[in-house]
Each structure stands twice: as structure tokens, then as C-alpha cells.
Design a protein around this motif. Sequence first.
Motif, PDB file in Angstrom:
ATOM      1  N   ASN A 214       0.830  -1.198  -0.038  1.00  0.00           N
ATOM      2  CA  ASN A 214       0.249   0.093   0.074  1.00  0.00           C
ATOM      3  C   ASN A 214       0.974   1.153   0.253  1.00  0.00           C
ATOM      4  OD1 ASN A 214      -2.701  -1.068  -0.348  1.00  0.00           O
ATOM      5  ND2 ASN A 214      -2.972  -1.642   2.206  1.00  0.00           N
ATOM      6  N   SER A 215       2.048   1.143   0.498  1.00  0.00           N
ATOM      7  CA  SER A 215       2.856   2.316   0.795  1.00  0.00           C
ATOM      8  C   SER A 215       3.044   2.894  -0.595  1.00  0.00           C
ATOM      9  CB  SER A 215       3.398   2.586   1.287  1.00  0.00           C
ATOM     10  OG  SER A 215       3.715   1.741   2.634  1.00  0.00           O
ATOM     11  N   TYR A 216       3.985   2.330  -1.143  1.00  0.00           N
ATOM     12  CA  TYR A 216       4.395   3.014  -2.814  1.00  0.00           C
ATOM     13  C   TYR A 216       2.848   3.332  -3.418  1.00  0.00           C
ATOM     14  CZ  TYR A 216       9.387   2.231  -0.916  1.00  0.00           C
ATOM     15  OH  TYR A 216      10.467   1.819  -1.073  1.00  0.00           O
ATOM     16  N   THR A 217       2.694   2.444  -3.268  1.00  0.00           N
ATOM     17  CA  THR A 217       0.932   2.255  -4.489  1.00  0.00           C
ATOM     18  C   THR A 217      -0.101   3.534  -4.487  1.00  0.00           C
ATOM     19  OG1 THR A 217       0.820  -0.028  -3.963  1.00  0.00           O
ATOM     20  CG2 THR A 217      -1.328   0.712  -4.960  1.00  0.00           C
ATOM     21  N   ILE A 218      -0.120   3.689  -3.178  1.00  0.00           N
ATOM     22  CA  ILE A 218      -1.116   5.325  -2.272  1.00  0.00           C
ATOM     23  C   ILE A 218      -0.200   5.976  -2.460  1.00  0.00           C
ATOM     24  CG2 ILE A 218      -2.054   6.085  -0.652  1.00  0.00           C
ATOM     25  CD1 ILE A 218      -3.696   3.768  -1.613  1.00  0.00           C
ATOM     26  N   ALA A 219       1.109   6.122  -2.694  1.00  0.00           N
ATOM     27  CA  ALA A 219       1.655   7.267  -2.732  1.00  0.00           C
ATOM     28  C   ALA A 219       2.031   7.948  -4.098  1.00  0.00           C
ATOM     29  CB  ALA A 219       3.645   6.951  -2.448  1.00  0.00           C
ATOM     30  N   ALA A 220       2.077   6.993  -4.870  1.00  0.00           N
ATOM     31  CA  ALA A 220       1.593   6.856  -6.414  1.00  0.00           C
ATOM     32  C   ALA A 220      -0.020   7.566  -6.638  1.00  0.00           C
ATOM     33  CB  ALA A 220       1.815   5.473  -7.005  1.00  0.00           C
ATOM     34  N   GLY A 221      -0.979   7.012  -6.212  1.00  0.00           N
ATOM     35  CA  GLY A 221      -2.331   7.282  -6.629  1.00  0.00           C
ATOM     36  C   GLY A 221      -1.653   8.878  -5.900  1.00  0.00           C
ATOM     37  N   SER A 383      -5.694  -8.763  -8.322  1.00  0.00           N
ATOM     38  CA  SER A 383      -6.175  -7.905  -8.714  1.00  0.00           C
ATOM     39  C   SER A 383      -6.200  -6.348  -8.858  1.00  0.00           C
ATOM     40  CB  SER A 383      -8.217  -7.913  -7.439  1.00  0.00           C
ATOM     41  OG  SER A 383      -7.747  -9.535  -7.467  1.00  0.00           O
ATOM     42  N   LEU A 384      -5.145  -5.566  -8.388  1.00  0.00           N
ATOM     43  CA  LEU A 384      -4.326  -4.857  -8.754  1.00  0.00           C
ATOM     44  C   LEU A 384      -4.888  -4.081 -10.534  1.00  0.00           C
ATOM     45  CD1 LEU A 384      -2.248  -3.834  -6.231  1.00  0.00           C
ATOM     46  CD2 LEU A 384      -4.541  -2.655  -6.454  1.00  0.00           C
ATOM     47  N   VAL A 385      -4.063  -5.130 -11.037  1.00  0.00           N
ATOM     48  CA  VAL A 385      -3.575  -5.456 -12.238  1.00  0.00           C
ATOM     49  C   VAL A 385      -4.554  -5.927 -13.274  1.00  0.00           C
ATOM     50  CG1 VAL A 385      -0.361  -5.070 -12.004  1.00  0.00           C
ATOM     51  CG2 VAL A 385      -1.539  -6.750 -12.526  1.00  0.00           C
ATOM     52  N   GLU A 386      -5.253  -6.775 -12.593  1.00  0.00           N
ATOM     53  CA  GLU A 386      -6.690  -7.184 -13.454  1.00  0.00           C
ATOM     54  C   GLU A 386      -7.912  -6.030 -13.380  1.00  0.00           C
ATOM     55  OE1 GLU A 386      -7.274 -11.738 -12.670  1.00  0.00           O
ATOM     56  OE2 GLU A 386      -4.384 -11.663 -12.640  1.00  0.00           O
ATOM     57  N   ALA A 387      -8.119  -5.454 -12.664  1.00  0.00           N
ATOM     58  CA  ALA A 387      -8.875  -4.685 -12.933  1.00  0.00           C
ATOM     59  C   ALA A 387      -8.447  -3.397 -12.968  1.00  0.00           C
ATOM     60  CB  ALA A 387      -9.659  -4.814 -10.861  1.00  0.00           C
TER      61      ALA A 387
ATOM     62  N   LEU B  34      11.454   2.172  -7.532  1.00  0.00           N
ATOM     63  CA  LEU B  34       9.883   1.803  -6.902  1.00  0.00           C
ATOM     64  C   LEU B  34       9.340   3.588  -6.875  1.00  0.00           C
ATOM     65  CD1 LEU B  34       7.923  -0.185  -7.520  1.00  0.00           C
ATOM     66  CD2 LEU B  34       8.302  -0.500  -5.857  1.00  0.00           C
ATOM     67  N   ASP B  35       9.833   3.779  -6.246  1.00  0.00           N
ATOM     68  CA  ASP B  35       8.922   5.820  -5.790  1.00  0.00           C
ATOM     69  C   ASP B  35       9.056   6.317  -6.557  1.00  0.00           C
ATOM     70  OD1 ASP B  35      11.331   5.654  -5.011  1.00  0.00           O
ATOM     71  OD2 ASP B  35      11.086   6.362  -3.285  1.00  0.00           O
ATOM     72  N   ALA B  36       9.930   5.998  -7.909  1.00  0.00           N
ATOM     73  CA  ALA B  36      10.546   6.961  -9.019  1.00  0.00           C
ATOM     74  C   ALA B  36       9.680   6.371 -10.036  1.00  0.00           C
ATOM     75  CB  ALA B  36      11.227   7.155  -9.471  1.00  0.00           C
ATOM     76  N   ALA B  37       9.202   4.901 -10.704  1.00  0.00           N
ATOM     77  CA  ALA B  37       8.989   4.807 -11.180  1.00  0.00           C
ATOM     78  C   ALA B  37       7.413   4.998 -12.627  1.00  0.00           C
ATOM     79  CB  ALA B  37       8.393   3.425 -11.376  1.00  0.00           C
ATOM     80  N   LEU B 162       3.238   0.900 -18.744  1.00  0.00           N
ATOM     81  CA  LEU B 162       3.076   2.006 -18.671  1.00  0.00           C
ATOM     82  C   LEU B 162       2.650   1.557 -17.215  1.00  0.00           C
ATOM     83  CD1 LEU B 162       2.534   5.297 -19.029  1.00  0.00           C
ATOM     84  CD2 LEU B 162       0.379   4.921 -18.638  1.00  0.00           C
ATOM     85  N   ILE B 163       3.326   2.588 -15.798  1.00  0.00           N
ATOM     86  CA  ILE B 163       3.444   1.838 -14.601  1.00  0.00           C
ATOM     87  C   ILE B 163       2.134   3.308 -14.172  1.00  0.00           C
ATOM     88  CG2 ILE B 163       4.737   1.774 -12.416  1.00  0.00           C
ATOM     89  CD1 ILE B 163       7.467   0.977 -13.653  1.00  0.00           C
ATOM     90  N   THR B 164       1.265   2.759 -13.033  1.00  0.00           N
ATOM     91  CA  THR B 164       0.620   3.784 -12.756  1.00  0.00           C
ATOM     92  C   THR B 164       0.758   3.257 -11.473  1.00  0.00           C
ATOM     93  OG1 THR B 164      -1.875   2.328 -13.377  1.00  0.00           O
ATOM     94  CG2 THR B 164      -0.773   3.528 -15.355  1.00  0.00           C
ATOM     95  N   PRO B 165      -0.248   3.613 -10.357  1.00  0.00           N
ATOM     96  CA  PRO B 165      -0.218   2.958  -8.898  1.00  0.00           C
ATOM     97  C   PRO B 165      -0.692   1.155  -9.477  1.00  0.00           C
ATOM     98  CG  PRO B 165      -1.848   5.303  -9.013  1.00  0.00           C
ATOM     99  CD  PRO B 165      -0.787   5.182 -10.325  1.00  0.00           C
ATOM    100  N   ARG B 166      -1.726   1.142  -9.812  1.00  0.00           N
ATOM    101  CA  ARG B 166      -1.867  -0.570  -9.840  1.00  0.00           C
ATOM    102  C   ARG B 166      -0.519  -1.041 -10.326  1.00  0.00           C
ATOM    103  NH1 ARG B 166      -6.037  -2.206 -14.727  1.00  0.00           N
ATOM    104  NH2 ARG B 166      -4.219  -1.315 -16.095  1.00  0.00           N
ATOM    105  N   GLU B 167      -0.001  -0.818 -10.397  1.00  0.00           N
ATOM    106  CA  GLU B 167       1.719  -1.637 -11.418  1.00  0.00           C
ATOM    107  C   GLU B 167       2.278  -1.365  -9.857  1.00  0.00           C
ATOM    108  OE1 GLU B 167       0.046   0.007 -13.613  1.00  0.00           O
ATOM    109  OE2 GLU B 167      -0.970  -1.552 -15.054  1.00  0.00           O
ATOM    110  N   ILE B 168       2.243   0.075  -9.982  1.00  0.00           N
ATOM    111  CA  ILE B 168       3.347  -0.218  -8.528  1.00  0.00           C
ATOM    112  C   ILE B 168       2.699  -0.913  -7.300  1.00  0.00           C
ATOM    113  CG2 ILE B 168       3.927   1.546  -7.035  1.00  0.00           C
ATOM    114  CD1 ILE B 168       4.824   3.149  -9.213  1.00  0.00           C
ATOM    115  N   GLY B 169       1.745  -1.074  -7.200  1.00  0.00           N
ATOM    116  CA  GLY B 169       0.756  -1.663  -6.020  1.00  0.00           C
ATOM    117  C   GLY B 169       2.241  -3.661  -6.836  1.00  0.00           C
TER     118      GLY B 169
END
Lengths: 628, 628
Positions: A214-221, A383-387, B34-37, B162-169
Motif C-alpha cells: 500500500n505505501s508505494y501504491t497509495i503514494a503513487a496515487g 486484482s490490482l492489475v487485472e481490474a 520503485l518510488d520514481a517509476a 505503463l506504470i500507474t499506481p496499480r502496477e506500483i502495487g
Amino acid sequence: MTDRRQFRDLVSPAEARAAIDSLDLAPDPETVPLDAARGRVLAERIDAELDVPGFDRASVDGYAVRARDTFGADEADPIVLDRIGTVHAGAEPDVEVQEGTCAEISTGAVLPPGADAVVMVERTDETDAGIAIRTSVAPGDRVMVAGADVAAGSRAFGPGTLITPREIGLLSALGVDDVPVRGTPTVGIVSTGDELVRPGETLHSEAGQIYDVNSYTIAAGVEEAGGEAVLYPHAGDDYDEMEQLLVKAADECDLVLSSGSTSASAVDVIYRVIEREGELLLHGVSVKPGKPMLVGRLEDSAYVGLPGYPVSALTIFRTFVAPAIREAAGLPEPRTATVEGEMAVRERYSEGRTRLMPVGLVEDGSGDTLVYPVDKGSGATTSLVEADGIVEVDADTDYLAAGETVGVQLFSPDVRAPTLLGVGEDDPALSRLLDRLERPRYLDVGSRQGRRRLRDGVPDVAVVSGPSDRDTDAVDLGGWTREWGLVVPTDNPAGIDSLADLIDRDLRFVNRSTDAGLRASLDAELDRLADRRGTDRRDLTDAVDGYELTVKGFESPARKVIGGAADAGLGLRATADALDCGFVPLGTESVRVLADPDRTDKPGVVALDDAIESALDDVVANLAGFDA
Amino acid sequence: MTDRRQFRDLVSPAEARAAIDSLDLAPDPETVPLDAARGRVLAERIDAELDVPGFDRASVDGYAVRARDTFGADEADPIVLDRIGTVHAGAEPDVEVQEGTCAEISTGAVLPPGADAVVMVERTDETDAGIAIRTSVAPGDRVMVAGADVAAGSRAFGPGTLITPREIGLLSALGVDDVPVRGTPTVGIVSTGDELVRPGETLHSEAGQIYDVNSYTIAAGVEEAGGEAVLYPHAGDDYDEMEQLLVKAADECDLVLSSGSTSASAVDVIYRVIEREGELLLHGVSVKPGKPMLVGRLEDSAYVGLPGYPVSALTIFRTFVAPAIREAAGLPEPRTATVEGEMAVRERYSEGRTRLMPVGLVEDGSGDTLVYPVDKGSGATTSLVEADGIVEVDADTDYLAAGETVGVQLFSPDVRAPTLLGVGEDDPALSRLLDRLERPRYLDVGSRQGRRRLRDGVPDVAVVSGPSDRDTDAVDLGGWTREWGLVVPTDNPAGIDSLADLIDRDLRFVNRSTDAGLRASLDAELDRLADRRGTDRRDLTDAVDGYELTVKGFESPARKVIGGAADAGLGLRATADALDCGFVPLGTESVRVLADPDRTDKPGVVALDDAIESALDDVVANLAGFDA
């Protein structure tokens, strides 16, 4: 396990939105240099402080003249003027144009004193007598007067203007190098849970550690929504440690998000910290997933507690938090944040609370967008990348009909439907073919599920292996064969040489699930062996230690063997080869790529067909046991 | 002015695209944390290197058991097991579950040895005798087995993702902290022209200096397209200096762009540098604007020369260069890069070359997108923000019909139609009302043009002042009055006290153009004065020194007065007040906001109407001479 909180007073999603809206996340405006202003939002109106251009400016190369000196000139009867000098762009004129004279002038140069028009060079000639002017001009001709583009004092931009390259252009023209913009909300991210390890650190699976998703995912969000993410070291479940961390984050950030704890006790600790040190606005929302959401205030900051499971966390973030961050940053919701599509299948639901249903997108043969539910359980990170996004289903909706139009909130404005949706068997040759396509999506649900889903009309293609009834009207795009058997340790220390050994000897086996085509091939082989022995398959499989022990991926049994957890695993010669294992061949099975007959013209399907046609030989060339 | 290059062999836009495609801008792949991807594109396929989860994991809080110990248990007849310990998430189990025992377990914790299922806590009770299990479970219940989410060896991502938040996940879940991504193309920007000054530096208008618009604009465009912009100091027109700069940029960047020179000689210098030091692939494209585009190679880099005028430069960049940068970065064209709309008006064209026509967008009453040409001449930087994108019109198209569907390439994926399109008089009260709206666009074309355009059906509203025939069927949304007259220096040193002074005395005047409502009010007043004097207006205006000297903005005449260039200027009391000038009142005129009758329900028009209703009193309160 005591002190478990009950979510007695769940609020509606609308109330949760209102609670978040009531938190003020917007930081003070700030000033940024022009070259850092792209993507920011103007905090205030900007009026032009100067005229553009700042002087009367030649708009062509030519000669600056007094217009009245050219009256009567034409091609047949030019008027000759004395050239008294030259004015270059970027230079102050050192000449004055008087009666009967002209000055050579470059585009963009200052109109010299005395001149009131420019004759373009194409209508002039250099002669011994001077410059022959072959046309007459009026005052102002070929001159852009000062302020004609932008007049000083005029409104250039309103507050709230999103700065894109073109706004950078006008700001440049106005000489605005310090741009007043809305502040960027800083969002602190606190992940909790003793089991979490940041990617890059050493993972101790035996101690139940998992990577912190979650940390990096939410950070990216957060960054995608226009905020600045600040990651805090992860906190354990201790009250004092958690309080210290949350208060520090609240001091430093406009919004604090926590997530990542899957244990009720940690949630409880956070709950108590917010309740005691700040103000808890709500605890529990009537929504699935996301019920245990917390909203509150801590110090001068806002606080939202996200659920721990990654898909749930991203869903709640996308639905409730990202809009608030955008709002605080002054950014509009991107046009691409939502799409419409038709439900590909009927989906039942009746749980009495709003459902945020993860869905995938696929384009049908006409290019229309179909939407299908992705439900692998909230614990699945895949599910993250399949949804692709979520459909918000009202609490009082019993079902969504196939063909019904729904709005999808995409997980990211950059998300789009894949060019190809494939389902079925996992296979190393297929992986290499997929690498040659642009943005395909492939769900390795196994051959059996693959066939079923293809019949349901959702995917474009299914990839199937093993024995089959061929009962579909799917279009066969081609395929290959692969040698399968038992993957054993290097040099086959147990001396296994047939399937019978698994039955007759004391060996530990690892199987694949019944969805796998490979498993169907194994079972067919077991049927034949049972026939030969005059018994039935069940008698044989009962004797195989580990027949019921199934693992997910095509390499998984081999990896169990390598790890010493088994003596043999169901797998491919190619896998044994790649992982330096021994191999006991049991057969060769066919892998077929089957397309939905209505989708054969879809570009992604055509691309896959082309890849099979042109690249398959290459792809299988260095895969042991594969044949095109 | 000699050695002027002719564009003899103009190539087609398609050939220009092919030439740019033939340049290889793509840098080597690289690895980023990862945090810059986010926003980057995977350079290669990523397979899972580990199972997720990495261990058999409890998926609920409860008790880890041997399933066979629970057989027969139900609510009426629980089975009691000895609790032998606890397993927390993130901890290695220190117990082994043997017959008749159980271990308390948290969600996410490792299933301890011996156990094969978990009973959720809700189906258990703590009793004095031990843990009462009120349900029977099967092996595997409430357990997520190792690899069930992602199996080691499976394909996780394809190249080009393309790397979006879900791919970061999912990357986080797989522990991938160094991400192999496509390189970011570096783009050097060289601006040329002795007259250019960077925003933030001191501008010497008297020396013909202007701010450099293209450097930052194109840099922002480069970054929006996924490149990294490098700005080089601006070069003069000297061959050696230019060569040095271009070669340095080519050494350091994948692509070099030049622009900003409006003089033929500088273009010529660049042309010679590329031809002598590199390879010139094309010089001149059959497109308007952008004919003098250069494409070539220099050192190992690509080179494109953009036209100098900002709108032309951005247009050519958007059409030819940005797609090449995206391609090199591996980024897809954003879905929002283009929109479709209907031509709002008929537009004629026939110049024998492709036209890249700047257009604005406006939504009609039904929310459909209308497209109208913005043609202020390529020299106008205001076109930058008044146009939303470009329509590519084929060379053999004679005209676009009103209502014809056209595709618009937006200047930025973030560009969208304004919420409100207004045209007409410039007015300080209006500016303040506009500040209260979200993303309005207002074109200060004057009252006369405003009325005309409203009749043509393009804008939503026109704001008009001065005498009028009221011949339209527009809906009057309301308005205000403003006092107008002569703005004079502080304390009115010339003692001007009426319009007659301008006629009868030797005073220098600055006027507004005939499009301004204020000018119409002045002319009406002059008509009345002429009547009184028994003459006609022309006789009076001939006697006004500067009557024909018109400037653009409502503050411009006052600023001329302040600058000492005139004794009096046409303007508002509010302007005189704001700029600390003297003021000679001549009258009060009405300003009306007129709406297209088909657009009165459009949200932006409703918002303006509301703002007039609710905020006008506030707005005019501190504007001298204004009345609501």
C-alpha cells in the motif's frame, strides 16, 4: 483479540464524502518558477503588466518608411528612397526615418522614429540610386503596434487556470517568472503492521513477512492526484509508537493516510489515537470493500484510515480520497478518469451496502467497451492489475444485467482497455508471444476456466491445452505442442522413470489444479494407466502422496521440488530445463489459441495471429520440448 | 538580407513525419527506484521471482487447527481444543499444532506447522476447558496458500507496460524495487535571436527586446510528452557561436530543437551548421504554418528546427515532434490528446498546402463540442491560450462547412473546452465576475465584434457597452453602468474640463478602436457636440490630435498618458482611480451581458448569471464610477 470494535453506526458513502469534504486539505498558495509551473493551478488572477509587444514592431523583413512617401508607388513606377541604415531585431534603432528615406529592418525589430509602416522586402529592389519601393503602403502596414497582442492591464488568466504548455507560453510573453500557484497538499502515508517489509529490504517469508504494497501504491496515487506523498517508517501495533508517528505525520502534512494493517488490533490502536489526540468524524462506512474506513482530524491535519487489503485500499483511495486531494490542489478531475461501458455478464449483488466493484474493461468486435467484474477476493494483489477501475453499485441494486450501461471510475486516468484480453493456460511460449504485443492482458485461469469464459463472451481469446472436446465454435488461431512430465531434482536422485513410480513408491508429489490443461493431460494418462491395471483412476490417485496438493503456476511444482518439499512435480520439460532440474517425460500436449468468432478482426487479435504466424518458430526455438 | 534560402522542394507532412520517424531518439533503458517509476514504461517483461504470499497465510483472525479435529463440530455440539499459543502477523510460529490443539492466529500470520485450516474467531468461544470450535472446516479453509495470489515464475508484466499506481502495487508485492524502464529522451532546446530575453531578466523594450516564449513553452511540451528538456543559453546569429551551441546540445541530448529566430539570417546560420556538421534530411514542409521546418542529424542526435512564432512553434511541435518523443519514451498517445467536434462556422481555405488551423472549442446548449477557427496571425501569443488545438486541413480542401465533423489535436491532453465562452468589451467588473467562475474563456474583441460573434452563434455570451440598436434576440443576463471620460495626468495639469478642449486646444489624445463600446460612447458624445456646433463629427475629429491613434486595452490610453505620450486618453473613472490619474467625466454607459438564447441552461452561463445576481454588488463596490 479482546476490545474488538463493532461498526455499529455505518454511515452512507455520501456522508463519508461530506465528512472528507469538511476537512480542509488545501495548503497555502505558493510561488514557483515558471519552468516548474506546468501542471500547477494559478492561485490568483494574472493581469498583463506590460504591453506585448512592448514597442511598435516590424512584422516582416523589409524597409521602414513614412507611408506617405510611398503613395503612388507601384510595380510599373517605383519610388526610390535613400537607405539610411539598418535596424536589427533586438537592437535600439540608431536612425530616424525622414522624408525620402528608409531604413532596412528585420522582422521583430523596433520601428525607427519617423517611420510609420514597413514595406516587405519582396516588393523592393536595391538599385544604385537607392531602394526602389514597388508598392504603396498605409500607415501601420506590416507593423504590430505596441500592446496589439496583449495590452497592459488586461486580464490574462483567471484563478484556477491549469498551467499547460500554452499557458507557459503566455506567461513567458508577459515576463512572469514567479508564478503564484495553489499549494500542493502533502500527504503522509503511515503503514502499519509488523509483517510489512518495504520492497528492497530482505523478506523473511518464514516469519510471515510480506512486502508493503500500500505505501508505494497509495503514494503513487497521491502524486497522480496532484499531492506530494511523504512516506513514514512503518509502525507496529504499540500505542505510543503509533501515536508518536501519527502526530509527527500530522504536524508535517496536510493529510495523513494510514493503511496496511490487516489486524483488528492495529486498527484499534489507530482508532484510539485519533479519538484521544484528535477528533474522529466517522468510523465505518456502509460500503464494500472499505467498511472499516476512519475519517478524522489530528492536530491541524486531516486523517483518513484506509483498509489494509491493496485493492480495497486503492478503491477507497480512488473513491473518497483522491477527489479531495485534487480539490485541495485546485485540479479538475481528468476527463479520462471515468469511462462508460456495457456489462459483459449479469452480476448479482444484494448485501445492503454500496458495492465498489472492481471491474476489467475489454473492447468487443465493434470497439464498444465491455465491463466485467474482477472478483478474486480483496486479498489478491493481482486484482490490482487485472481490474481497471470500479463500478459503484447502489445498496438497493439486486443485480446488474448483461448489456446494462455502467460508469467505471478508472484506477488511473492513464488506464485504458487492453488491446487484447486473453485467458487460459499459462505457458512460456505464450508469454513470449504476448511480449510482442502492445498492452495485452492475460489472465492465467487455466484451460478449463479459459474455455468457459470464452463461451461466456468476455475474453477475445482463450489459450487451452490438454485433452478437449472441441465443442466450441471458437476460431483456432494456431498453436504449438509442449512436452510434459515430472520435474524432479537434478540428476533424478530417486531414479523416477514413470508415472507408476508415484503410485507404487513412497514419493512426495506436487500437482496442478484441475483448471490446468496440464492436470487434464496427467489425469488422462492416469486413466490409461488405470485401464491397463484394470482399476480406476481414483484408486491410483489415492496412492499418490500429494495428488491433492495443487499449486498455482506452471513453475510452482518445480519450485517445490527445488525447495525440497517434494520429490516430483507436474511440469514441462522447458521448466525443468530452465530451472536446472531433472525431467521424466510423460507425453506431449497441444496448446491451442482459440478466438471469439466475433473478435477475429479486432486489432489485438490480429496482432496475436500475426505473432503466431511470424514469431512462433523463434519463440519455441529455445524452449526445450516445444514444437511449433 | 542576401543569401535568402528558397524553399524549393517542400515535402509533404507525411514525408516530414517519416523523416522524423527515421531519426532514432530512444535512449538506452535504465533502472529507477520503485518510488520514481510512476509514469514510466517497462523496458522488459517482469516475471514473478517469488510466490505471493510467500507462505500459507491465515486470511481471517481465528484459530489454526487440524481440519480433521473439527469434523462433526457444529453450533449445538462444539468441539473443544487446547489453545497452545498464538501466532501474530509478521512473526515466525513458535508452536506446532498437534491433535486436539489449536493456535490463536491473526489475519496474515503464517499457518503454524501441523495446522491445515483456520476457524474464524466468530465461530469460536473461549471457555475454561479450552477453545470451543462451533463449526467444522475442511483442509485449506480460510488459508491462502503460498503462491495463490502470484506464483513464482509467472508473467507479471509485459514490456511496454505503463506504470500507474496499480502496477506500483504489484511491483511492490513482488519486491521489485529497481524497475527496468525505457529511457527518457533528453531534448535540448536552443533559442536563437538577439532580441530574446528570458522571463525574469530585465526587458529593454526600447531596444526591441521581447521575452523568449518558445523556450519554456516547448520545454513544457517536451516534458508533457515524456521527455526531459534541457534549456541552452540563447544563441546569437553568429555561425561559430551557433555551431558550438548546437554541437554541445547534440552531444548532450537525444534530440535538439531550435526555434525562436524570426530572422531569415539566423535560420540560415542553423541551416548551414546542420548541413556542414551533420546531415540535413529536409528543409521545408508543405504546411501552414511551419513551412521552414528543418529535420536533420547532428553528431549522434536528431535535430528539428521549429518556426519562430510561438503558435507556429507549438503547432509544429505538437504535430510532428511530440509524437516522436512519446514513441521514444514508449508512451502511448494519451486518450485525451484528440477530440471530435463540429465546425461552428464555415471556414474557407485553399492555399495548396496542408493547413494546421488553430481552433477553439465551445460546448453548445446540448453539450456537443463546437470548433471555431482562431486566427489572429501567427505572431500573436494570445492565440496560444485562445486556441485549444489544431485541425489538420488537407491541401486539397477548399472549405470546411459549418456543422462538418472535424478531429482536433489538442495542444495538451489536459486542455478541455472552457465552461463558458464570452466575447466583447473589456471591463474591470467583468474581470472580477469571471474570477468567480471555473475555467471561463473571455475574448476581449470589443462590443461591436462581440455582438457580431454572438449573432454567428459561436460564443455563449457577449458583453457589450455603449449605444446599441438592441437588434438581437439575445437574452439579457443583466449588467452595470460605468463612468467614462478622459484620463489625464494626476491633478489634470493641462486643466482639461470637457471634450471640447481636445478639439479646440493643442492636446495629444489617445483613442480606443472602433470595436470598443467606449469608443462608440465617445463618438455619440462627439455627434451631440457636432449637433450643438452645427457641424458634423468628422470636422471635430479631424481637429483632435490622436483621434486615429487607437490602442487595444481599456487601460492602454491611461498608460500612454502616464508614459507622457499623450495629454488625455479615453478611459474609465475606475482606471484613472486605479492608476492614480486625473479624470474628466464625459458620461455613464451601460454594460450588458447578453446570452445566446440556446445556451442559457449551459452550466457556465448559469454560473455567470448567478455571479451577476449574487456578486455584482460586491464587485462594483470598490470600482470608482461603477454602479450595479
